[in-house]
Motif scaffolding. Structure first.
Motif, short mmCIF file in Angstrom:
data_model
loop_
_atom_site.label_atom_id
_atom_site.label_comp_id
_atom_site.label_asym_id
_atom_site.label_seq_id
_atom_site.Cartn_x
_atom_site.Cartn_y
_atom_site.Cartn_z
N ARG A 21 8.81 1.38 6.94
CA ARG A 21 8.03 0.38 7.76
C ARG A 21 7.41 1.00 8.95
NH1 ARG A 21 8.81 -5.76 8.75
NH2 ARG A 21 8.48 -5.66 6.67
N TYR A 117 2.20 -4.27 11.33
CA TYR A 117 3.00 -3.24 10.78
C TYR A 117 2.38 -2.94 9.03
CZ TYR A 117 5.25 -7.11 8.09
OH TYR A 117 5.60 -8.26 7.28
N PHE A 118 2.89 -1.92 8.71
CA PHE A 118 2.76 -2.02 7.22
C PHE A 118 4.04 -1.33 6.49
CE2 PHE A 118 0.60 1.89 8.87
CZ PHE A 118 1.23 3.11 8.21
N ASP A 119 3.96 -1.36 5.22
CA ASP A 119 5.33 -1.13 4.71
C ASP A 119 4.73 -0.11 3.55
OD1 ASP A 119 7.39 -2.52 5.69
OD2 ASP A 119 6.98 -4.24 4.55
N HIS A 130 0.24 1.47 0.64
CA HIS A 130 0.91 0.73 1.52
C HIS A 130 0.53 -0.90 1.77
CE1 HIS A 130 -2.48 1.94 4.31
NE2 HIS A 130 -2.22 0.77 4.84
N GLU A 131 1.42 -1.64 2.06
CA GLU A 131 1.30 -3.23 2.24
C GLU A 131 1.28 -3.67 3.66
OE1 GLU A 131 2.52 -7.36 0.43
OE2 GLU A 131 3.89 -5.63 -0.07
N THR A 132 0.29 -4.17 4.02
CA THR A 132 0.21 -4.78 5.56
C THR A 132 0.99 -5.85 5.62
OG1 THR A 132 -1.69 -6.31 5.13
CG2 THR A 132 -2.13 -3.76 5.71
N GLY A 133 1.14 -6.29 6.91
CA GLY A 133 2.05 -7.66 7.14
C GLY A 133 1.40 -8.87 6.65
N ASN A 136 -1.83 -7.44 2.42
CA ASN A 136 -3.07 -6.60 1.75
C ASN A 136 -2.22 -5.38 1.16
OD1 ASN A 136 -5.02 -8.72 2.46
ND2 ASN A 136 -5.26 -7.86 4.59
N ILE A 137 -2.83 -4.85 0.20
CA ILE A 137 -2.36 -3.68 -0.39
C ILE A 137 -3.52 -2.45 -0.40
CG2 ILE A 137 -1.29 -2.56 -2.42
CD1 ILE A 137 0.11 -5.02 -3.26
#
Length: 146
Positions: A21, A117-119, A130-133, A136-137
């Motif tokens: 993260r 944030y993004f994971d 990555h996937e946002t909070g 969205n990918i």
């Protein structure tokens, strides 16, 4: 003819809060403009102030020119272009979202301030997913070196 906005950049800080993260804090927005126009009510505010001063009418702490300028706001008047003479105008603006978020959070029961944030889902030398909070990918691939 060049577009009105030549460059739009966001300055931010990023912190790894876990192995996957990344939290973001948005700092500044930098705009490089090729054209610039002021809304007429904004231009009218100092003009009304000067006119009222010239004829020695009370300004009431600037309230009268402010009201007069906003009376113009609903009129379909075009913005007043500001000549740049072929130059570029660079504006650095603070991002209001962090401050606004703190103010809005103050009035909520849950006092935890949401963060951007993004994971990172997948990462290698050429590809990042990555996937946002907000859910969205994004899939990003490096440009091949030529």
């Amino acid at each position: 003819q060049p577009p009105p906005v030549e460059q739009f950049r966001v300055r931010l800080s990023a912190t790894a809060t876990s192995p996957s993260r990344i939290e973001l804090i948005f700092r500044l927005v930098k705009l490089k403009l090729t054209k610039f126009a002021l809304p007429l009510p904004l231009v009218a505010l100092p003009v009304f102030g000067l006119l009222l001063q010239r004829y020695q009418l009370p300004l009431v702490g600037g309230l009268v020119p402010l009201l007069l300028s906003f009376m113009l706001a609903p009129l379909p008047l075009p913005p007043l272009p500001v000549p740049l003479f072929g130059k570029r105008l660079t504006l650095l603006l603070p991002v209001p979202a962090p401050t606004l978020t703190r103010v809005l959070t103050f009035f909520r029961k849950n006092k935890k301030i949401p963060t951007a944030y993004f994971d990172v889902i997948y990462l290698d030398d050429d590809l990042r997913v990555h996937e946002t909070g907000q859910g969205n990918i994004f899939v990003q691939q490096k440009e091949p070196l030529v």
